[in-house]
Design an enzyme around this catalytic site. Structure first.
Site, PDB file in Angstrom:
ATOM      1  N   GLY A   1       5.020   1.237   4.695  1.00 20.39           N
ATOM      2  CA  GLY A   1       6.351   1.913   4.663  1.00 20.39           C
ATOM      3  C   GLY A   1       7.123   1.115   3.724  1.00 20.39           C
ATOM      4  O   GLY A   1       7.891   1.655   2.779  1.00 20.39           O
TER       5      GLY A   1
ATOM      6  N   HIS B   1      -9.368   0.805   5.178  1.00 19.68           N
ATOM      7  CA  HIS B   1      -7.995   1.213   5.518  1.00 19.68           C
ATOM      8  C   HIS B   1      -8.326   1.905   6.956  1.00 19.68           C
ATOM      9  O   HIS B   1      -9.124   2.792   6.887  1.00 19.68           O
ATOM     10  CB  HIS B   1      -7.345   1.728   4.882  1.00 19.68           C
TER      11      HIS B   1
ATOM     12  N   GLU C   1      -6.553   4.279   8.101  1.00 21.43           N
ATOM     13  CA  GLU C   1      -6.619   5.746   7.821  1.00 21.43           C
ATOM     14  C   GLU C   1      -7.901   6.384   7.196  1.00 21.43           C
ATOM     15  O   GLU C   1      -8.259   7.585   7.549  1.00 21.43           O
ATOM     16  CB  GLU C   1      -5.485   6.106   6.752  1.00 21.43           C
TER      17      GLU C   1
ATOM     18  N   GLU D   1      -5.106  -5.296  10.858  1.00 22.69           N
ATOM     19  CA  GLU D   1      -4.181  -4.169  10.815  1.00 22.69           C
ATOM     20  C   GLU D   1      -4.717  -3.468  12.182  1.00 22.69           C
ATOM     21  O   GLU D   1      -5.405  -2.486  12.027  1.00 22.69           O
ATOM     22  CB  GLU D   1      -4.334  -3.296   9.659  1.00 22.69           C
TER      23      GLU D   1
ATOM     24  N   GLY E   1       2.302   2.072  10.675  1.00 21.34           N
ATOM     25  CA  GLY E   1       3.346   3.405  10.700  1.00 21.34           C
ATOM     26  C   GLY E   1       4.162   3.806  12.001  1.00 21.34           C
ATOM     27  O   GLY E   1       4.589   4.602  12.150  1.00 21.34           O
TER      28      GLY E   1
ATOM     29  N   SER F   1       3.372  -2.189  10.576  1.00 24.19           N
ATOM     30  CA  SER F   1       5.085  -2.063  10.651  1.00 24.19           C
ATOM     31  C   SER F   1       5.659  -3.460  10.381  1.00 24.19           C
ATOM     32  O   SER F   1       6.605  -3.916  10.994  1.00 24.19           O
ATOM     33  CB  SER F   1       5.296  -1.955  12.107  1.00 24.19           C
TER      34      SER F   1
ATOM     35  N   ASN G   1       0.907  -1.298  -0.115  1.00 24.83           N
ATOM     36  CA  ASN G   1       0.023   0.045   0.182  1.00 24.83           C
ATOM     37  C   ASN G   1       0.872   1.147   0.006  1.00 24.83           C
ATOM     38  O   ASN G   1       1.544   1.741   1.105  1.00 24.83           O
ATOM     39  CB  ASN G   1      -0.909  -0.071   1.122  1.00 24.83           C
TER      40      ASN G   1
ATOM     41  N   LYS H   1      -0.078   4.200  -0.443  1.00 27.08           N
ATOM     42  CA  LYS H   1      -0.669   5.449   0.201  1.00 27.08           C
ATOM     43  C   LYS H   1      -0.328   6.598  -0.451  1.00 27.08           C
ATOM     44  O   LYS H   1      -0.114   6.502  -1.874  1.00 27.08           O
ATOM     45  CB  LYS H   1      -0.070   5.792   1.742  1.00 27.08           C
TER      46      LYS H   1
HETATM   47  P1  PGA Z   1       2.979   0.199   7.874  1.00 25.28           P
HETATM   48  O1  PGA Z   1       1.405   0.423   7.098  1.00 25.28           O
HETATM   49  O2  PGA Z   1       3.337  -1.095   7.056  1.00 25.28           O
HETATM   50  O3  PGA Z   1       3.559   1.421   7.265  1.00 25.28           O
HETATM   51  O4  PGA Z   1       2.788  -0.004   9.107  1.00 25.28           O
HETATM   52  C1  PGA Z   1       0.414  -0.698   6.951  1.00 25.28           C
HETATM   53  C2  PGA Z   1      -0.690  -0.156   6.335  1.00 25.28           C
HETATM   54  O5  PGA Z   1      -1.064   0.929   6.615  1.00 25.28           O
HETATM   55  O6  PGA Z   1      -1.407  -1.001   5.427  1.00 25.28           O
END
Ligand code: PGA
Length: 255
Positions: free
Chosen positions: A240, A101, A103, A173, A179, A218, A9, A11
Site C-alpha cells: 500500500g 506472494h 495473495e 511477509e 494490507g 503494513s 509491489n 499489485k
Molecule cells: P502491504 O503489502 O504493505 O500493503 O501490507 C505488502 C505486500 O503485500 O507485499
C-alpha cells in the site's frame, strides 16, 4: 555486505497516467538517496512505459531504480491462456520476479511445488527471484510459524538447489500483516528473519550470510525505521505505501 533494498509491489493498482507520475517522482526522489537498491513492481501492462521512463533518465544516481514483475508462469511458452513467460520479459526493462506472494498462494491457491517451479525458471533465465514466505494468523497462534516457513523455503531449495539462491532475495511477509495495518513488531520480524538464515545455514553458510531478507506487511513511513534497524532485516517489500510517492521515498530514506 548486504545491500539495503526497498521493493514496491503496486499489485493491481493505478492507470497509465498515474503510473508515469509515480515513476517520475520516485526517480526524482532517488537523487538524494544513497546506496539503496529500489525496485518497483508495476502491473505487466505498464512495464513498457515504466522501462522507457527509467531508461530515459540521463542523470547518474547513487541508487538505481530497477523494475520487476509480480508473478510469472512456470512454463516457457505454449497453450497457457492468460499467462506471461520469462522469455517475454526479455523485451522489457525487468530484472526481478516476485514468487509466491501470499495473495498468489492464498487467492490463487499456488502451492509450494508451483512456487518452486516459478522460482527455478526465474533464476535459470537470469532474473532475481524474490521468494515470499509467511504464516497465517492461525498458524502463528498454533506455534507453527517456523514449521510453515521451513516448508515453504525447503520446497524451493529442493527443486532449485541452494546455488540458485545466490542471486535471489527472500521476503518474510506474515499473511496477517499484509494490507491489514497490523505490522509485525521489529522483534517478531527479526526472530523469523534470523530463523530463515538458520535454515539456509544448513545448506550454505555463505548464502545465509549474503542473502537479503526483506520484511513485508503494513510497512509505512512511520514504522519503517524501527523495522529496518534490526540486524537480519535488509529492507522491505512494500504494498500500500508504495503507491504514495512521499511515503515510499520516506521508507527508502529510512534504510
Ligand atoms: P502491504 O503489502 O504493505 O500493503 O501490507 C505488502 C505486500 O503485500 O507485499
Amino acid at each position: 555486505m548486504r545491500k539495503p533494498t526497498v521493493a514496491g509491489n503496486w499489485k493491481m493498482n493505478g492507470d497509465l497516467e498515474n503510473t508515469k507520475c509515480l515513476v517520475a517522482a520516485i526517480l526524482k526522489g532517488l537523487e538524494k538517496i544513497e546506496n539503496t537498491e529500489v525496485i518497483i513492481f508495476p502491473p505487466y501492462v505498464y512495464l513498457d512505459s515504466v522501462g522507457q521512463q527509467i531508461r530515459n533518465v540521463k542523470i547518474s544516481y547513487h541508487s538505481q531504480l530497477l523494475c520487476g514483475v509480480q508473478d510469472i508462469c512456470e512454463n516457457d511458452n505454449g497453450a497457457f491462456t492468460g499467462e506471461i513467460s520469462t522469455t517475454m520479459l526479455k523485451d522489457f526493462y525487468c530484472t526481478h520476479i516476485i514468487i509466491g506472494h501470499s495473495e498468489r498462494r492464498h487467492i490463487y491457491k499456488e502451492n509450494n511445488e508451483l512456487c518452486a517451479k516459478k522460482f527455478l525458471i526465474s533464476a535459470n533465465e537470469g532474473y532475481v527471484p524474490i521468494l515470499c514466505l509467511g504464516e497465517t494468523l492461525e498458524e502463528r497462534n498454533n506455534d507453527q510459524t517456523q514449521e510453515v516457513i521451513a516448508a515453504q523455503l525447503e520446497a524451493v531449495i529442493a527443486t532449485a538447489g541452494i546455488e540458485s539462491f545466490q542471486n535471489s532475495i527472500i521476503a518474510y511477509e506474515p499473511v496477517w500483516a499484509i494490507g491489514t495495518g497490523q505490522t509485525a513488531s521489529p522483534e517478531q520480524a527479526q526472530n523469523v528473519h534470523e530463523y530463515i538464515r538458520t535454515v539456509i545455514t544448513k545448506y550454505s553458510q555463505d548464502c545465509a550470510n549474503d542473502i537479503r531478507i526483506l520484511y513485508g506487511g503494513s510497512v509505512n513511513a512511520k514504522n519503517a525505521k524501527s523495522i529496518f534497524s534490526m540486524p537480519d532485516i535488509d529492507g522491505g517489500l512494500i504494498g500500500g505505501a508504495s503507491l504514495n510517492e512521499k511515503d515510499f521515498l520516506t521508507i527508502c530514506e529510512s534504510i
